[in-house]
Structures are given as structure tokens and as C-alpha cells.
Design a protein around this motif. Structure first.
Motif, PDB file in Angstrom:
ATOM      1  N   LEU A   1     -10.910  -0.957  -5.541  1.00  0.00           N
ATOM      2  CA  LEU A   1     -11.489  -0.626  -4.296  1.00  0.00           C
ATOM      3  C   LEU A   1     -10.999  -1.535  -3.198  1.00  0.00           C
ATOM      4  O   LEU A   1     -11.135  -2.563  -3.115  1.00  0.00           O
ATOM      5  N   LEU A   2     -10.395  -1.009  -2.270  1.00  0.00           N
ATOM      6  CA  LEU A   2      -9.721  -1.642  -1.252  1.00  0.00           C
ATOM      7  C   LEU A   2     -10.636  -1.534   0.158  1.00  0.00           C
ATOM      8  O   LEU A   2     -10.632  -0.311   0.508  1.00  0.00           O
ATOM      9  N   ASP A   3     -11.361  -2.257   0.524  1.00  0.00           N
ATOM     10  CA  ASP A   3     -11.918  -2.223   1.952  1.00  0.00           C
ATOM     11  C   ASP A   3     -10.809  -2.226   3.181  1.00  0.00           C
ATOM     12  O   ASP A   3     -10.299  -3.179   3.226  1.00  0.00           O
ATOM     13  N   ALA A   4     -10.913  -1.055   3.669  1.00  0.00           N
ATOM     14  CA  ALA A   4      -9.900  -0.881   4.842  1.00  0.00           C
ATOM     15  C   ALA A   4     -10.691  -0.800   6.141  1.00  0.00           C
ATOM     16  O   ALA A   4     -10.495  -0.028   7.256  1.00  0.00           O
TER      17      ALA A   4
ATOM     18  N   TYR B   1      -8.819   3.384  -4.544  1.00  0.00           N
ATOM     19  CA  TYR B   1      -9.734   3.935  -3.581  1.00  0.00           C
ATOM     20  C   TYR B   1      -9.730   2.952  -2.184  1.00  0.00           C
ATOM     21  O   TYR B   1     -10.072   1.520  -2.341  1.00  0.00           O
ATOM     22  N   ALA B   2      -9.210   3.493  -1.058  1.00  0.00           N
ATOM     23  CA  ALA B   2      -9.399   2.851   0.120  1.00  0.00           C
ATOM     24  C   ALA B   2     -10.431   3.375   0.957  1.00  0.00           C
ATOM     25  O   ALA B   2     -10.449   4.416   1.478  1.00  0.00           O
TER      26      ALA B   2
ATOM     27  N   ALA C   1     -12.853   7.777   2.719  1.00  0.00           N
ATOM     28  CA  ALA C   1     -11.979   7.126   1.505  1.00  0.00           C
ATOM     29  C   ALA C   1     -10.769   7.819   1.325  1.00  0.00           C
ATOM     30  O   ALA C   1     -10.821   9.194   1.275  1.00  0.00           O
ATOM     31  N   ALA C   2      -9.701   7.291   1.097  1.00  0.00           N
ATOM     32  CA  ALA C   2      -8.612   7.811   0.730  1.00  0.00           C
ATOM     33  C   ALA C   2      -8.390   7.369  -0.831  1.00  0.00           C
ATOM     34  O   ALA C   2      -8.831   6.069  -0.895  1.00  0.00           O
ATOM     35  N   PHE C   3      -7.733   7.951  -1.412  1.00  0.00           N
ATOM     36  CA  PHE C   3      -7.547   7.723  -2.992  1.00  0.00           C
ATOM     37  C   PHE C   3      -6.406   8.290  -3.465  1.00  0.00           C
ATOM     38  O   PHE C   3      -5.842   9.262  -2.984  1.00  0.00           O
ATOM     39  N   THR C   4      -6.045   7.642  -4.714  1.00  0.00           N
ATOM     40  CA  THR C   4      -4.879   8.183  -5.371  1.00  0.00           C
ATOM     41  C   THR C   4      -5.199   7.640  -6.917  1.00  0.00           C
ATOM     42  O   THR C   4      -6.024   6.965  -7.077  1.00  0.00           O
TER      43      THR C   4
END
Length: 142
Positions: free
Chosen positions: A16-19, A53-54, A62-65
Motif C-alpha cells: 500500500l503506497l500513500d500517494a 495499491y497507490a 486508488a490506482a492498483f496493479t
């Protein structure tokens, strides 16, 4: 006597990336992206499924891959991480809940955040029934 190798339990590594905008100061976001890439690569080399997940408001929440598996997926995953830009003020708890709405199965979650946006992690899936799917880890403040 023929010995058997212990069964290997494959898990899902979720980063999980806090952007959020607060991560744009003092190189925090660049460091968090490097850590996200490092954790993702370790998961791929260990043949685990990896998702990133960003979350922020500028990318619609949220954007995810993922989930992806194997070294062949490394370029796709690293490209996704590299393309992330900080901005917005999405609360951390909404990012975690967004991840839980898509995530299935057991695994380990790694959150990379400065925890400077509003939000309450006690209200997320981390403290509800879904937490049984994740092993607890300490948070890494960037």
C-alpha cells in the motif's frame, strides 16, 4: 525412508503506497516508491503473488496493479510504481478499505506512508474481520 519437503504456502504480498500530497515533501514519496519496488521484487523472486495499491484523490481514490506472479511481471510492476505521482488528500483508511474491496485471500500487507493525512486506521478492515487474512507487521514511516 524417503523424506518429504514441507509444503510451501504461497501468499499474496500487498504493498500500500500513500500517494497523498504530504508524501511530496523531503523526498518521502521517492523513498516510498523505492521501498515499494524492493518489497515487490522480493515477493516476485519468492514466487508470491504481488499487488501494489497507490491511493490519493488525484487518481480517483486508488490506482492498483496485480496480482501478478513471477519475474516476467517485474517490468509491469516497476512501471506502475514509477508512474505514480503524489497529490491529493485521500485518508489512509479509505485507501486501506479500497484495497480490501479488491483483495482476496491470505497474505501480508505492507503500508508505506507518513500517516499525515486524515483518517483512522481503527475503522478500516485492518481491525475488522478481514484482518485474519494478514499477518501483522510493523508500519514503516517514511
Amino acid at each position: 525412508h524417503v523424506g518429504e519437503a514441507p509444503a510451501v504456502v504461497l501468499e499474496h504480498v500487498v504493498v500500500l503506497l500513500d500517494a497523498s500530497s504530504s508524501m511530496d515533501f523531503d523526498g518521502k514519496f521517492d523513498l516510498a516508491k523505492k521501498l515499494a519496488a524492493a518489497f515487490s521484487i522480493m515477493g516476485l523472486f519468492a514466487t508470491e503473488r504481488v499487488s501494489v495499491y497507490a491511493f490519493n484523490d488525484s487518481e480517483g481514490g486508488a490506482a492498483f496493479t496485480g496480482p501478478v506472479r513471477g519475474r516476467a511481471s517485474m517490468a509491469k510492476l516497476l512501471r506502475f510504481i514509477e508512474e505514480r505521482k503524489p497529490g491529493g488528500d485521500a485518508p489512509v483508511d479509505l485507501g486501506v478499505d479500497k484495497m480490501f474491496s479488491r483483495h482476496r485471500g491470505r497474505g501480508v500487507a505492507i503500508m508505506l506512508s507518513d500517516f499525515l493525512t486524515f483518517g483512522d486506521l481503527r475503522r478500516t478492515g485492518l481491525n475488522r474481520s478481514r484482518r485474519r487474512f494478514f499477518r501483522p507487521l510493523k508500519s514503516i514511516r517514511t
